[in-house]
Enzyme design. Structure first.
Site, PDB file in Angstrom:
ATOM      1  N   CYS A 124       0.819  -1.216   0.000  1.00 26.38           N
ATOM      2  CA  CYS A 124       0.000   0.000   0.000  1.00 26.38           C
ATOM      3  C   CYS A 124       0.854   1.268   0.000  1.00 26.38           C
ATOM      4  CB  CYS A 124      -0.956   0.010   1.185  1.00 26.38           C
ATOM      5  SG  CYS A 124      -0.155   0.258   2.781  1.00 26.38           S
ATOM      6  N   HIS A 151      -0.035  11.415  16.001  1.00 24.89           N
ATOM      7  CA  HIS A 151      -0.671  10.723  14.877  1.00 24.89           C
ATOM      8  C   HIS A 151       0.298   9.692  14.313  1.00 24.89           C
ATOM      9  CE1 HIS A 151      -2.905  10.154  11.143  1.00 24.89           C
ATOM     10  NE2 HIS A 151      -1.778  10.380  10.487  1.00 24.89           N
ATOM     11  N   HIS A 182      -3.614   5.144  10.151  1.00 29.52           N
ATOM     12  CA  HIS A 182      -5.007   4.700  10.221  1.00 29.52           C
ATOM     13  C   HIS A 182      -5.046   3.179  10.258  1.00 29.52           C
ATOM     14  CE1 HIS A 182      -5.434   8.797   8.684  1.00 29.52           C
ATOM     15  NE2 HIS A 182      -6.625   8.771   9.261  1.00 29.52           N
ATOM     16  N   ASP A 207      -4.428 -11.830   4.398  1.00 24.26           N
ATOM     17  CA  ASP A 207      -4.317 -13.096   5.123  1.00 24.26           C
ATOM     18  C   ASP A 207      -3.506 -12.877   6.400  1.00 24.26           C
ATOM     19  OD1 ASP A 207      -4.421 -15.756   5.813  1.00 24.26           O
ATOM     20  OD2 ASP A 207      -2.803 -16.341   4.450  1.00 24.26           O
ATOM     21  N   ARG A 216      -5.441  -3.858   8.986  1.00 23.95           N
ATOM     22  CA  ARG A 216      -4.212  -3.288   8.433  1.00 23.95           C
ATOM     23  C   ARG A 216      -3.976  -1.938   9.095  1.00 23.95           C
ATOM     24  NH1 ARG A 216      -3.139   0.320   4.026  1.00 23.95           N
ATOM     25  NH2 ARG A 216      -5.347   0.166   3.451  1.00 23.95           N
ATOM     26  N   CYS A 255      -2.036   0.980   8.914  1.00 23.33           N
ATOM     27  CA  CYS A 255      -1.279   1.667   7.879  1.00 23.33           C
ATOM     28  C   CYS A 255      -0.594   2.856   8.557  1.00 23.33           C
ATOM     29  CB  CYS A 255      -2.251   2.113   6.787  1.00 23.33           C
ATOM     30  SG  CYS A 255      -1.478   2.905   5.392  1.00 23.33           S
TER      31      CYS A 255
END
Length: 141
Positions: free
Chosen positions: A71, A109, A112, A120, A126, A128
């Protein structure tokens, strides 16, 4: 600094954070900006160790929970412990709200968390996370 049963809490003014952090780190960690995808130092890192909050040093994630999501940012399927992070509903973008992840110790921060994307992993989550929000303390060789 103050503390409770979850460990030390770091409370600094914006001026104090600006003294500790670079301009880019300040924008991401304290102003919830996002680094560009595929530019962060930990995006493709496979070294073993513990990922800490770059602002305060709190342990947040382990390399054993990191996975390749392709990603553009480091991805983890769970934090080191649930009390290490806190979650905020983020409605800053049009469309469905996202869940922002912050350091529980200093409220910086991190990124997210997304659910149900079909990876899997044991949690189907996730996390990120911006590389610039982290430092990696390596173990072993």
């Amino acid at each position: 600094m103050s503390s409770d049963d979850r460990g030390p809490r770091v409370t600094l003014s914006d001026d104090q954070w600006r003294e500790r952090l670079t301009d880019t780190e300040f924008q991401v960690l304290r102003r919830s900006a996002t680094e560009a995808p595929f530019t962060g130092e930990y995006n493709d890192t496979t070294s073993e160790g513990v990922y800490r909050c770059r602002a305060c040093g709190a342990e947040l994630f382990r390399s054993t929970e990191k996975f390749s999501s392709h990603c553009g940012w480091p991805s983890f399927f769970s934090p080191l412990a649930e009390d290490r992070v806190r979650y905020i509903t983020d409605t800053s973008l049009p469309g469905a709200p996202r869940t922002e992840v912050r350091c529980a110790a200093c409220d910086s921060h991190l990124g997210h968390v997304f659910a149900g994307e079909g990876y899997d992993t044991p949690t189907d989550l996730r996390y990120c996370i911006n590389s610039i929000s982290l430092t990696l303390e390596t173990t072993g060789d």
